[in-house]
Design an enzyme around this catalytic site. Structure first.
Site, PDB file in Angstrom:
ATOM      1  N   PRO A  55       0.776  -1.248   0.000  1.00 54.91           N
ATOM      2  CA  PRO A  55       0.000   0.000   0.000  1.00 54.91           C
ATOM      3  C   PRO A  55       0.806   1.297   0.000  1.00 54.91           C
ATOM      4  O   PRO A  55       0.814   2.059   0.965  1.00 54.91           O
ATOM      5  CB  PRO A  55      -0.836  -0.128   1.269  1.00 54.91           C
ATOM      6  CG  PRO A  55       0.023  -0.933   2.186  1.00 54.91           C
ATOM      7  CD  PRO A  55       0.733  -1.916   1.302  1.00 54.91           C
ATOM      8  N   CYS A  56       1.436   1.594  -1.127  1.00 55.90           N
ATOM      9  CA  CYS A  56       2.196   2.838  -1.245  1.00 55.90           C
ATOM     10  C   CYS A  56       1.275   4.058  -1.233  1.00 55.90           C
ATOM     11  O   CYS A  56       1.725   5.164  -0.932  1.00 55.90           O
ATOM     12  CB  CYS A  56       3.074   2.828  -2.485  1.00 55.90           C
ATOM     13  SG  CYS A  56       2.224   2.435  -4.013  1.00 55.90           S
ATOM     14  N   HIS A  57      -0.014   3.862  -1.502  1.00 54.86           N
ATOM     15  CA  HIS A  57      -0.952   4.990  -1.459  1.00 54.86           C
ATOM     16  C   HIS A  57      -1.124   5.516  -0.033  1.00 54.86           C
ATOM     17  O   HIS A  57      -1.607   6.619   0.156  1.00 54.86           O
ATOM     18  CB  HIS A  57      -2.312   4.582  -2.045  1.00 54.86           C
ATOM     19  CG  HIS A  57      -3.006   3.487  -1.311  1.00 54.86           C
ATOM     20  ND1 HIS A  57      -2.699   2.155  -1.529  1.00 54.86           N
ATOM     21  CD2 HIS A  57      -3.964   3.516  -0.356  1.00 54.86           C
ATOM     22  CE1 HIS A  57      -3.464   1.417  -0.747  1.00 54.86           C
ATOM     23  NE2 HIS A  57      -4.241   2.215  -0.013  1.00 54.86           N
TER      24      HIS A  57
END
Length: 167
Positions: A136-138
């Site tokens: 989850p880089c967001h």
């Protein structure tokens, strides 16, 4: 070894999914330069041919994405195989520790991996993440809580954070 590829229409854009063996190795925004770079990187690491086709992992990934976008899944349980340097792998592993509905800053990730001075390198590693959403880089934002760079575009980042009921 072959890399199987399929496409997934998400509520915020088309994703390209790829698997090798029994693991997901790509979930990226189709048509974006980042996806092309990540496909080339996978090719270099596995020296494999790419083919449009299904695999049990891709079917599982699509089901889990359906559940995620429907608000029914908070944690993914799919085997992942990201391809990258040791440093990138370390950063990506740190991203997996960010709980659903929470965010961390680039600085917090750098501190978490034991190198507070590596903020720019951390940002570059996050930008090279080829398994968006699952890794989850967001959930990484600026230290001032601003939405900063996202390879799929800030509109997608805002959508994903909103999905997770973030302000």
């Amino acid at each position: 070894m072959n890399v199987s590829i399929q496409y997934y229409d998400s509520p915020c854009g088309e994703l390209i999914l790829a698997s090798t063996g029994n693991a997901l190795c790509l979930c990226d925004w189709n048509g974006m330069p980042c996806a092309e770079r990540n496909i080339r990187r996978i090719g270099r690491y596995v020296n494999a041919g790419f083919m449009i086709g299904s695999s049990p992992v891709l079917e599982q990934a699509k089901r889990q994405l359906d559940e995620y976008f429907a608000g029914e899944r908070r944690i993914f349980s799919i085997p992942l195989r990201p391809f990258g340097t040791d440093f990138q792998q370390c950063v990506w592993k740190s991203l997996l520790d960010i709980p659903y509905g929470e965010t961390r800053s680039y600085m917090e990730i750098a501190v978490n991996i034991g190198n507070a001075r590596a903020v720019r390198a951390v940002a570059q590693a996050i930008g090279a993440n080829g398994i968006d959403i699952f890794i989850p880089c967001h959930r990484v934002i600026g230290s001032n809580h601003s939405l900063t760079g996202f390879t799929g575009g800030l509109d997608k980042k805002k959508f994903l954070l909103g999905l997770e009921r973030m302000p």
